[in-house]
Design an enzyme around this catalytic site. Structure first.
Site, mmCIF file in Angstrom:
data_model
loop_
_atom_site.group_PDB
_atom_site.id
_atom_site.type_symbol
_atom_site.label_atom_id
_atom_site.label_comp_id
_atom_site.label_asym_id
_atom_site.label_seq_id
_atom_site.Cartn_x
_atom_site.Cartn_y
_atom_site.Cartn_z
ATOM 1 N N ARG A 152 41.856 17.571 14.409
ATOM 2 C CA ARG A 152 40.929 18.236 15.300
ATOM 3 C C ARG A 152 40.937 17.522 16.645
ATOM 4 O O ARG A 152 41.053 16.302 16.700
ATOM 5 C CB ARG A 152 39.509 18.231 14.697
ATOM 6 N N HIS A 157 48.135 24.586 19.286
ATOM 7 C CA HIS A 157 47.546 24.942 17.982
ATOM 8 C C HIS A 157 48.441 25.878 17.176
ATOM 9 O O HIS A 157 47.984 26.900 16.624
ATOM 10 C CB HIS A 157 46.156 25.554 18.158
#
Lengths: 313, 313
Positions: free
Chosen positions: A228, A276
């Protein structure tokens, strides 16, 4: 009485079709869609399956839901303060490991083989015979050794690397030769060639890699973040890379996504941005995960990959 | 009587030191150097260890040499017509496999993950969230399944690929699920996602990949050559790539090295040039190979990795 299933996902058509075909006992797809606003809240849903960001906005209005299967690994939207915690939440695990291995080892090998520099020299018509490096004998550090970290550790061993792990408490992956915990940053980070961060987003992991901890990494070390974005203090990392205190960084996740145009990372040296894409959800694998868990639910057995609302993963 | 050893290599200092330290029974380093012209031909050398191109020019003047250990896999300079064939020639095998795995899978993953395109988009400050591909389920074809091919096959299986092999006759690698021989080009090449050429340079392999055989490869397939440049008809490959009949090529070896500035490959699209760096000789591994073989020699046992002068490998 049948279980009433809500599917709320970008890929709801794929999921609805695949779950229909699975012919689950006592399971009716009561609604499937991609918009939270269109969920018929008067229906008494028992189970919800889909993306945490979509589900977070309707779950407070669906008190009959007793189980939510997330299609993501990270379930932050469902853990925000004020959200319900009176149901069973399971997340997606065991479906991203192989893709993460391809991502991480693709970039590790790209670094050792100097494939960007070699390509640039080719474009300048230069025969670049400078020797490549090798992963053999290098040390790989994993921050977070869950199901993804375990797959990365096995791949590290396959490539002849030594694998170290930093975890909250667990020490159960055979491919990891040494474990570190708590404040053991100097011992762990100080001896790595590669650091791969696979941490979930929790209160304990926010800013874990900051100017103080990053300083422990050797100057030649390369950092990869597939966990993250919030685990890393982005300003501190940009500063470290700009000052040449770190060999490089490959980042898949960021505090804000897409990365804003004004972000310093667009101009930080030795930094690769992968937007991502490291391990995108695979609808087939996620359907299988849901189907397996539904069978457990139907037989009143314990579900796989339950999230602890307190720990946050 | 001691065995008189000649070391003739760019890395002669490293080899001389390491072999000295190995304390081999009845073995004297009679001369070590990097220049063929400086070899004292009046000495009666029994064994020679070094690069084939250097040894080729002195071997005719050293009739007492009974065994040559090559530091290369390819021994063409020692197989030229008129060269001696009255001694035991062993080449370097089993020392390049792991490096070749890093090279091949580095570029396979770079292709699937689109890392060059992603990097170019990053340089244009574009958030490139297009999904990557995966090696899982793809089919890898190996032309040549010796010790290097075997390592590549195992790595293919590790990454979830199906591995096919094209060989002269052998079918002994467990990781290869299907074998092809002789004229079975259409069946073999026609169904591959990746083709890795690991062939030695022999009369049979020269120009094996030409306009006719290349045409069997699917349009999306990617070709890698880590064997010998002469296995490929370079004009035919340049034409295929330019016409978009092939997904791409990654070439480590060429008919002429360094690649001449006038060569069309410098301007061929979807081609990567890696300048014969895929698996450079590792002096430590090669010393271990020599030491092991010397022990066999000393005990009058059969040597490892003997070259068949007729087959050429």
């Amino acid at each position: 009485m049948s279980n009433q299933l809500l599917i709320l996902s970008r890929d709801y058509k794929l999921y609805a079709q695949a779950i229909q075909q699975a012919n689950l006992a006592n399971c009716v797809i009561a609604h499937a869609g991609s918009s939270a606003g269109e969920v018929p809240i008067q229906l008494n849903f028992d189970i919800a399956f889909g993306e945490p960001n979509l589900l977070a906005s309707v779950l407070p209005q669906l008190p009959s839901v007793r189980w939510v299967q997330s299609t993501w690994a990270g379930v932050e939207p469902l853990l925000a303060s004020g959200q319900r915690t009176d149901y069973t939440l399971t997340n997606a695990r065991g479906v991203f490991g192989k893709l993460m291995v391809e991502y991480v080892f693709g970039y590790l090998l790209a670094h050792e083989r100097r494939i960007f520099a070699r390509w640039q020299n080719q474009n300048a018509q230069q025969w670049d015979a400078r020797p490549p490096g090798t992963l053999q004998g290098k040390r790989l550090g994993l921050m977070g050794v869950g199901s993804i970290g375990g797959e990365l550790a096995k791949a590290g061993v396959f490539f002849g690397m030594e694998v170290w792990g930093y975890t909250r408490a667990s020490e159960d992956c055979q491919a990891v030769s040494r474990y570190f915990h708590g404040e053991q940053f100097a011992q762990f980070l100080g001896n790595l060639d590669y650091l791969v961060c696979v941490l979930p987003n929790t209160q304990q992991t926010v800013g874990l890699l900051n100017s103080q901890t990053l300083a422990f990494l050797p100057k030649h070390a390369v950092l990869l973040n597939v966990g993250r974005g919030k685990s890393i203090d982005e300003s501190a990392l940009a500063e470290h890379l700009t000052a040449g205190k770190l060999g490089g960084a490959v980042l898949d996740v960021f505090v804000q996504e897409p990365l804003p145009l004004s972000h310093p990372f667009w101009h930080t040296p030795n930094l690769l941005i992968t937007s991502h894409t490291a391990a995108l959800s695979d609808p087939l694998a996620l359907t299988n995960l849901f189907v397996r868990n539904y069978q457990h639910w139907h037989e009143k057995k314990s579900l796989q990959y339950q999230v602890d609302f307190h720990l946050g993963y």
